[in-house]
Every structure is written in structure tokens, then in C-alpha cells.
Scaffold this active site. Sequence first.
Site, PDB file in Angstrom:
ATOM      1  N   ASP A   1      40.614  39.051  43.437  1.00 57.72           N
ATOM      2  CA  ASP A   1      42.028  39.446  43.476  1.00 57.72           C
ATOM      3  C   ASP A   1      42.267  40.453  44.599  1.00 57.72           C
ATOM      4  O   ASP A   1      43.111  40.251  45.466  1.00 57.72           O
ATOM      5  CB  ASP A   1      42.455  40.061  42.126  1.00 57.72           C
ATOM      6  CG  ASP A   1      42.092  39.179  40.963  1.00 57.72           C
ATOM      7  OD1 ASP A   1      42.634  38.072  40.875  1.00 57.72           O
ATOM      8  OD2 ASP A   1      41.240  39.593  40.145  1.00 57.72           O
TER       9      ASP A   1
ATOM     10  N   GLU B   1      37.419  32.330  44.791  1.00 56.03           N
ATOM     11  CA  GLU B   1      38.413  31.822  45.748  1.00 56.03           C
ATOM     12  C   GLU B   1      38.156  32.326  47.173  1.00 56.03           C
ATOM     13  O   GLU B   1      38.112  31.550  48.128  1.00 56.03           O
ATOM     14  CB  GLU B   1      39.818  32.231  45.289  1.00 56.03           C
ATOM     15  CG  GLU B   1      40.893  31.734  46.235  1.00 56.03           C
ATOM     16  CD  GLU B   1      42.298  31.837  45.670  1.00 56.03           C
ATOM     17  OE1 GLU B   1      42.476  31.714  44.441  1.00 56.03           O
ATOM     18  OE2 GLU B   1      43.223  32.034  46.469  1.00 56.03           O
TER      19      GLU B   1
HETATM   20  O1  TRH Z   1      34.696  38.016  42.836  1.00 56.52           O
HETATM   21  P1  TRH Z   1      35.131  36.638  42.563  1.00 56.52           P
HETATM   22  O2  TRH Z   1      34.459  35.960  41.469  1.00 56.52           O
HETATM   23  O3  TRH Z   1      36.667  36.631  42.328  1.00 56.52           O
HETATM   24  C1  TRH Z   1      37.289  35.784  41.375  1.00 56.52           C
HETATM   25  C2  TRH Z   1      38.047  34.672  41.966  1.00 56.52           C
HETATM   26  O4  TRH Z   1      38.909  35.087  42.983  1.00 56.52           O
HETATM   27  C3  TRH Z   1      38.846  33.968  40.899  1.00 56.52           C
HETATM   28  O5  TRH Z   1      39.574  32.922  41.447  1.00 56.52           O
HETATM   29  C4  TRH Z   1      39.733  34.962  40.240  1.00 56.52           C
HETATM   30  O6  TRH Z   1      40.529  34.381  39.292  1.00 56.52           O
HETATM   31  C5  TRH Z   1      38.836  35.994  39.633  1.00 56.52           C
HETATM   32  O7  TRH Z   1      38.129  36.641  40.678  1.00 56.52           O
HETATM   33  C6  TRH Z   1      39.635  37.000  38.863  1.00 56.52           C
HETATM   34  O8  TRH Z   1      34.917  35.743  43.897  1.00 56.52           O
HETATM   35  P2  TRH Z   1      35.717  35.708  45.287  1.00 56.52           P
HETATM   36  O9  TRH Z   1      37.084  35.164  45.123  1.00 56.52           O
HETATM   37  O10 TRH Z   1      34.843  35.006  46.217  1.00 56.52           O
HETATM   38  O11 TRH Z   1      35.834  37.209  45.746  1.00 56.52           O
HETATM   39  C7  TRH Z   1      34.733  37.951  46.146  1.00 56.52           C
HETATM   40  C8  TRH Z   1      35.146  38.969  47.214  1.00 56.52           C
HETATM   41  O12 TRH Z   1      34.083  39.887  47.413  1.00 56.52           O
HETATM   42  C9  TRH Z   1      35.428  38.318  48.559  1.00 56.52           C
HETATM   43  O13 TRH Z   1      36.530  38.974  49.172  1.00 56.52           O
HETATM   44  C10 TRH Z   1      34.163  38.590  49.357  1.00 56.52           C
HETATM   45  C11 TRH Z   1      33.769  39.936  48.797  1.00 56.52           C
HETATM   46  N1  TRH Z   1      32.341  40.277  48.943  1.00 56.52           N
HETATM   47  C12 TRH Z   1      32.019  41.376  49.697  1.00 56.52           C
HETATM   48  O14 TRH Z   1      32.888  42.019  50.290  1.00 56.52           O
HETATM   49  N2  TRH Z   1      30.698  41.724  49.782  1.00 56.52           N
HETATM   50  C13 TRH Z   1      29.703  41.032  49.180  1.00 56.52           C
HETATM   51  O15 TRH Z   1      28.519  41.404  49.307  1.00 56.52           O
HETATM   52  C14 TRH Z   1      30.066  39.885  48.418  1.00 56.52           C
HETATM   53  C15 TRH Z   1      28.991  39.076  47.733  1.00 56.52           C
HETATM   54  C16 TRH Z   1      31.391  39.543  48.308  1.00 56.52           C
END
Ligand code: TRH
Length: 386
Positions: free
Chosen positions: A19, A279
Amino acid sequence: MTRPQSLALFCKVVDNFGDIGICWRLARQLQQEHGIDVALWVDDLRSFQRICPEVAINADVQQLAGVTVRHWRDQEGEFSASDVADIVIEFFGVDIPPGYITAMAQREPRPAWFNLEGLSAEEWVEGCHTLPSPHPRLPLKKHFFFPGFTSKTGGLLHEAALEGQREQFQSDQATMAAFMAQFGVTPEEMASLKVSLFCYPHAPVPKLFEAWQDGDTAVTCVVPQGVAADAVRTFLGMDAKPGAVRTVGALTVRVLPFVAQPDYDKLLWACDLNFVRGEDSFVRAQWAGKPFIWHIYPQDKDLHHVKLRAFLGRFAPALQSLNAVSLAWNGAEDAGSGWPALWAQFHAEMPIIGARTADWRSEMLANGDMTSQLLKFEEFLRSARG
Ligand code: TRH
């Protein structure tokens, strides 16, 4: 007709980092590429700090990368029409403060109001994208805005400079090696098949580790701290802290710190295969242009399997090994003891999967980036209003 100067983006962190990850990306792009004065209202500064270490978790208001970040608590009754931005976005249909909505109705001209929805490859999205939803009592109209994978949706978040940055990084082996070396990745590991792992805890990580460990190809799996924590701890036989590493058979598992968001892109660019989830990382893997496997956010009644199949149907219906691994990884099909064979087929097809990912990236870029699409739609609404 004056262009919008200000925008308020309301983000509630339901769980995880997606989010705030999406909202932070959108906020920065609106400010940096379109010169809009953005206020990002976010309720959970601690989660925000994980992806952006500069965040001060005790600040009510702070400036970060040109964006005004406001800690969204229970501010009520504090808003007047002059506080309302030209554009108001609620992310994932969050309830923005009723006092703010009242102030929106008092403002002249009224702000454009969008509900920015979640990403799905399902067909119904095209029919719902940009639909209006009049407020039941107040003279306000909200419009749904759906990101998506076709020209009839809002597209995907993509910064203007991203392609250039990625190409430069990926064309320079020394830069990539130096980037990975800061996490302890050795030259030998750089020469192996490098895999980044980001998934939910229920992914069948132990099965995949077994297949890699017993395989012929040297694999280095880099996993940010906290991801698949149980499986990683079991494999390592120790706490999965940054720097922890162990090699068994052909597999080396190495724990990285949870990196800042821009570094996560570089990690995806530097690896040969990326496991991503949710996402935002899912979209970033598509821009990286390397083969990727998506772990979709689980939903009731296995609705996520419908969404997964909808995406695979658009992305690569003919790539059997990609479909088989993706379905098994998400529990939509039972691979049983078949992981070594699934992996072998997938590995053999990685060059074709990589080529398809690069073509897909071009197709997605041709749809236009989501932030520009959103602003174009706002302009259209404004011109229709006269
Ligand atoms: O963290 P998520 O599982 O987020 C989820 C999804 O968005 C889902 O659709 C939503 O409904 C739920 O949250 C509430 O996975 P996502 O979307 O990939 O987000 C991870 C974020 O973290 C992304 O912006 C990349 C960031 N990230 C880092 O900055 N550093 C890291 O080391 C990693 C692994 C990720």
C-alpha cells in the site's frame, strides 16, 4: 483552464508494504515529473520507514523527496475548503476523513476525486475503469481509476527515467557486482544463477530449496530479511539475519537486509530470476525484464487463483513451464513431489521466458504510465466541466 497544482493522497497500510510502496512511488512521480504539490497522508510511518529509511516515525509532518508526508491519525473537524487539494486520491477505497469530504463539497471549484484501485488482469476491469460514483448527499462525484495491463485501463506505474537507469545498470557488470558485493555476494555467487526471493510465508519454499540443492546448476538465492523466515531459518540452521549464508549442494542461500525501495529495483535488475509478490514488486519485476514468478496476495475463496490465471492468460499462455511453476507456487495446482522436474523445465525455458518478459515490457510501456494517464483523465473531467 488552470492545471492542478496540488494533490492529496490518502493511504492506509492494511498490511505489508504494497500500500505504502505504491503510494510513495506515485507521490514522488507526481511531484518530480509533473510538478504537483503532493500531500501523502499515511497512517503507518513504521512500515513506510522499512522501504524509505529517511522517514521519521514520530513526525506529524515531514518533507521527503519533495513530498509532504502527513501522519494520518484521526484528524477530524480540522479541515476547511482551503485545505482541500485540486485532486484527492483515496487508495484502495480507504475512508478519507468525513471532515475532509465535507470541506471538498464546500470548495470552489470542487476537487477531482479518485478511488485508485488494486491491480488485476481480469476482463471486468476495463468496464469499471473511470466509472463515476456520485456522493449520496453531497455535490461530489468520485471516479474509479484502475491500473491494468491493457490500453483500456490506467496502465502501470512507471517513472520516465526508469528504462535509462535500468539499461545503464544492467550493461555494467562491475556496477552490478559492486551493488551485490555490499550484501556480501561473492564473485563466485555472482557467476551462479542469481535468484531473488520475495514471497508470502505460505509459499512452498522448502520444496524449491530442495530442488535447487539437488540440481546441477549452482544457484544463489538472495532473500531480504523477514521473507520466508521459517523456511530460510530452517535451511540456514541459524537466525536469518543479514549476512547469514549457507551452502548445501548446489544451493547457497544468503540473507540481505530489507533494502530501500530504489535498491530493491537494482536487486531485481541484478538477478537472473525474481520471485515477487503482491502488487508493487510484481510490477517492478515486469520492468526488470528478467524471468519472474509471482506469489499473489491470498484472498478468500481462492479468488486470487482467478486473478493469477487471468494474468498468466495475458502474459504467457503458451509458456507451459512458467504456468506450471506459477500455479504450483501459489497452491493453485499440487506439484506434490514434482518440484525437481518443474524446476528443470522452467530452467531450460528461462531464455524464452526472459525474451517474452522483455516483449511484455514494451507492450506495457506502449499503454502509457499510470500517473500520466491519471492526470490526463483529470484534465478530461475538467474540460468536460468547462
Ligand atoms: O508487501 P506486499 O505483500 O504488499 C501487498 C500487496 O500490495 C497487496 O496487493 C496488498 O493488498 C497488500 O500488500 C495489503 O508486496 P508488494 O506489493 O510487492 O510491496 C512490497 C514493497 O516493498 C514494494 O514497494 C517493494 C518494497 N521492498 C523494498 O523496498 N525492499 C525490499 O527489500 C523488499 C523485499 C521490498
